[in-house]
Write an enzyme that holds these catalytic residues in place. Structure first.
Site, mmCIF file in Angstrom:
data_model
loop_
_atom_site.group_PDB
_atom_site.id
_atom_site.type_symbol
_atom_site.label_atom_id
_atom_site.label_comp_id
_atom_site.label_asym_id
_atom_site.label_seq_id
_atom_site.Cartn_x
_atom_site.Cartn_y
_atom_site.Cartn_z
ATOM 1 C CG ASP A 132 69.673 -37.849 3.582
ATOM 2 O OD1 ASP A 132 69.489 -38.685 2.682
ATOM 3 O OD2 ASP A 132 70.748 -37.743 4.202
ATOM 4 C CG HIS A 175 74.245 -33.855 8.925
ATOM 5 N ND1 HIS A 175 75.178 -34.681 8.367
ATOM 6 C CD2 HIS A 175 73.092 -34.548 8.884
ATOM 7 C CE1 HIS A 175 74.620 -35.823 7.989
ATOM 8 N NE2 HIS A 175 73.338 -35.770 8.300
ATOM 9 C CD GLN A 243 71.114 -34.295 5.307
ATOM 10 O OE1 GLN A 243 71.495 -34.258 4.139
ATOM 11 N NE2 GLN A 243 70.887 -35.428 5.948
ATOM 12 C CG ASP A 275 74.119 -40.848 9.689
ATOM 13 O OD1 ASP A 275 73.999 -41.786 8.885
ATOM 14 O OD2 ASP A 275 74.075 -39.646 9.363
ATOM 15 C CD GLU A 317 76.779 -44.542 7.547
ATOM 16 O OE1 GLU A 317 76.607 -44.765 6.334
ATOM 17 O OE2 GLU A 317 76.902 -43.389 7.995
ATOM 18 C CG HIS A 386 69.579 -46.842 4.613
ATOM 19 N ND1 HIS A 386 70.550 -47.304 5.473
ATOM 20 C CD2 HIS A 386 69.788 -45.504 4.507
ATOM 21 C CE1 HIS A 386 71.307 -46.294 5.863
ATOM 22 N NE2 HIS A 386 70.866 -45.193 5.300
ATOM 23 C CG ASP A 387 73.038 -45.157 2.716
ATOM 24 O OD1 ASP A 387 72.135 -44.378 2.347
ATOM 25 O OD2 ASP A 387 73.679 -45.013 3.764
HETATM 26 C C1 GLC Z 1 74.541 -41.896 6.223
HETATM 27 C C2 GLC Z 1 73.200 -42.506 5.888
HETATM 28 C C3 GLC Z 1 72.703 -41.949 4.587
HETATM 29 C C4 GLC Z 1 72.588 -40.456 4.724
HETATM 30 C C5 GLC Z 1 73.890 -39.834 5.212
HETATM 31 C C6 GLC Z 1 73.707 -38.418 5.658
HETATM 32 O O1 GLC Z 1 75.517 -42.251 5.303
HETATM 33 O O2 GLC Z 1 73.308 -43.903 5.850
HETATM 34 O O3 GLC Z 1 71.470 -42.514 4.247
HETATM 35 O O4 GLC Z 1 72.242 -39.913 3.486
HETATM 36 O O5 GLC Z 1 74.425 -40.521 6.318
HETATM 37 O O6 GLC Z 1 73.060 -38.372 6.909
#
Ligand code: GLC
Length: 625
Positions: A132, A175, A243, A275, A317, A386-387
């Site tokens: 991921d 996670h 995860q 995160d 985030e 990045h998302d």
């Molecule tokens: C956050 C990250 C994303 C990831 C997710 C799980 O949202 O920005 O890229 O897939 O967490 O860790």
């Protein structure tokens, strides 16, 4: 409260009395916040607090001299990240510059842009691919081997700091990778580690939770639980099956992460990106996001950092809807006590919505509905990261301006995949979910703004997006490549492990030209630098002052007012391909008069006798007296 002779404070004994006094003073100052936060979560807050303070004392005793001095300097300038000359940049170390040494080699480039904050995407040792994008961490105390070592990371943090750049790293705390030692030991049958995870012998409880849980990755990881034959149990896995969600109701988990925070802080990491923080607390019958305990736990960790390493900032985030977002900067008893920074997902979504419909009414309504944030915090303003983009548009906000929320979100997905007639955008659909109609979007800023289609307004649109993000007020973060308008990466699917996840389309490699500067084929970089220079001189943009979005007077022009002791600043943004207007009455009412100074061009407007100021297509104005 702990007295100076408490056994938990034994690590301080070897320290100079002055240094001990600093710790003790901070502890006195912050103990009530720590205790309050832990008492909202745990039955025995005193025991957890004492244990955590003991960890903080040990980390404080080991903290390097240079970092103690950073703590002092930051406490004298706590607004460093709120100032208009603060600028963020986010990149994958390998895609930006190969490895950690490569990043150090490109510091001049970052400084040339004015970057003061660098978020390097996950670089702690992940599980083997797929991981991921590194968000499946197998070891929080090791670096991904192809990028470097822990010592390289410490050196990089130091070098960056010497050049005025603070390093931000992810703290993935919802996670761990299934290969992390905690999960391995849980699978081996160790009850202590089994209690780090949410496990269920059969489907009864998982099915009950699933009744109200959304799916984050419905395509590649449907459902929220995965069967582990070694555990003989279902394990909570919100994201991918590899995860494993940790159980924050277990105080041992809290203390483990407290240690990780202190470890990273002592390496010289200055900002921790929390995160997926919205997901860390589970409650039956809810979507298991944004639960009150999330904020209590954040406050507890933040308070520990204030005691041991106060230079460190937290960044939330939480990519959540507008109603849930403000709590991540602190509301109610947590006001000003949780994260210092949080992604302004609402602004990002509204920027793209405004451009697609050439109309600012929904954005204005939604942004006006957000409460002011604590004056010691800042939004992270951003256009892309990045998302993917999920259309976090509230149904009530949509209906307040005569739109249907579901239909508008569907329109945005059609528009940004290029399916809508006349669309200039070239995004990809990410994880569409027929159950709720969600169709999220991947794609680079430039491709979403029309560059790939050679739309004649594409470059102006890219610059307008940058201006909106830079002129709103907050800490703007540029996503690597967007500063020169890099389009989608055509070869994204050909790299091992990437083909299933089209978010890689907007995670290109940096095209260095002659080693030190990237290609700037469309002149985006040159024009962006002018915006950045104008911004860094505009004191009105200090993030302690809230942005007031005004009722639109022309549906094509977003109006953002900032009332600063220096004077009033008006941001005007024409999101259409036609000339639009700002009534002179407004400029007079807010005291800008007939000849305001427009900071993007650096020129005064001469509007004497006019009824309205005409603003050109896709133009941003930053006006002061
Ligand atoms: C956050 C990250 C994303 C990831 C997710 C799980 O949202 O920005 O890229 O897939 O967490 O860790």
């Amino acid at each position: 409260m702990l007295t100076p002779d408490a056994p938990e404070l034994a690590p301080l004994e070897a320290l100079d009395p002055r240094r001990r006094e600093v710790f003790q003073a901070r502890l006195e100052r912050w103990w009530p916040d720590l205790w309050q936060a832990l008492s909202e979560v745990y039955d025995d807050p005193e025991t957890v607090a004492r244990r955590a303070v003991g960890q903080a004392a040990a980390a404080y005793a080991e903290r390097e001299e240079e970092l103690h001095s950073l703590d002092l300097r930051r406490s004298l300038a706590p607004d460093w990240f709120q100032r208009p000359d603060a600028l963020g940049y986010a990149a994958y170390a390998d895609r930006f510059a190969g490895d950690l040494h490569g990043v150090a080699d490109h510091i001049d480039y970052l400084r040339g842009l004015g970057v003061t904050y660098l978020h390097l995407m996950p670089l702690l040792r992940p599980r083997p691919t797929p991981s991921d994008g590194g968000y499946a961490v197998a070891d929080y105390r090791a670096v991904r081997p192809d990028l470097g070592t822990i010592d390289d990371l410490r050196d990089l943090a130091t070098t960056l700091r010497q050049h005025g750049i603070s390093l931000c790293l992810d703290l993935v705390l919802n996670h761990v990778a299934a290969e992390h030692e905690w999960a391995v030991r849980a699978r081996e049958g160790d009850p202590t580690y089994r209690a780090y995870f949410h496990t269920y012998p059969d489907r009864t409880v998982p099915d009950e939770y699933e009744g109200s849980l959304p799916e984050v990755f419905p395509h590649f990881a449907p459902g929220n639980f995965s069967w582990s034959s070694e555990m003989d149990a279902w394990v909570w896995t919100t994201f991918n099956t590899y995860q494993w969600d940790v159980d924050w109701s277990n105080p041992d988990v809290f203390c483990e992460y407290a240690d990780v925070v202190l470890f990273l802080a002592n390496l010289g990491v200055e900002i921790l990106r929390l995160d997926a923080i919205a997901f860390i607390w589970k409650r039956m019958g809810t979507n298991c996001q944004n639960q009150p305990e999330v904020h209590s736990l954040t406050q507890a960790l933040r308070t520990l950092a204030r005691i041991a390493c106060p230079a460190v900032l937290f960044k939330a985030e939480a990519i959540v809807g507008p109603r849930d977002l403000p709590a991540y900067l602190g509301t109610g008893t947590h006001h000003g006590k949780v994260s210092d920074l949080a992604y302004h997902n609402g602004l990002m979504v509204q920027v793209w919505s405004m451009l697609a419909c050439r109309d600012v009414r929904l954005a204005s309504h939604a942004l006006r509905g957000l409460p002011p944030t604590p004056s010691n915090t800042a939004w992270i303003t951003y256009a892309r990261c990045h998302d993917d983009i999920g259309w976090a548009i509230d149904d009530d906000d949509a209906s307040a301006v005569g739109l249907n929320g579901w239909a508008h979100r569907a329109f945005l997905s059609d528009f940004y995949t290029g399916a809508f007639p006349g669309s200039w955008a070239r995004g990809l659909e990410f994880q569409s979910n027929p159950a709720n109609g969600d169709r999220r979007i991947s794609g680079a800023l430039a491709s979403l703004a029309g560059l790939e289609c050679q739309d004649p307004y594409a470059v102006d649109r890219i610059l307008l997006v940058h201006a909106l993000v830079l002129g709103f007020g907050g800490l703007p973060v540029l996503w690597m490549g967007d500063e020169v308008g890099l389009p989608n990466d055509e070869g994204w699917a050909s790299e091992p492990g990437h083909a299933d996840d089209n978010r890689w389309v907007h995670r290109p490699r940096m095209p260095w030209r002659g080693g030190k500067e990237p290609e700037d084929a469309h002149g985006v970089g040159a024009r962006l630098r002018a915006l950045l220079a104008a911004r860094s001189d505009l004191g009105h943009l200090h993030a302690s002052i809230a942005a007031e979005v005004l009722e639109p007077l022309d549906p094509g022009v977003l109006l953002v007012l900032r009332r600063h002791p220096l004077g009033t600043m008006l941001g005007g943004y024409n999101v259409t391909e036609e000339p639009r207007s700002i009534p002179m009455d407004l400029l007079h009412d807010i005291g800008l008069g007939d000849r305001p100074l427009e900071h993007v061009t650096g020129e005064r407007l001469h509007l004497d006798g006019a009824h309205e100021a005409r603003i050109s297509p896709y133009t941003a104005w930053w006006l002061t007296t």
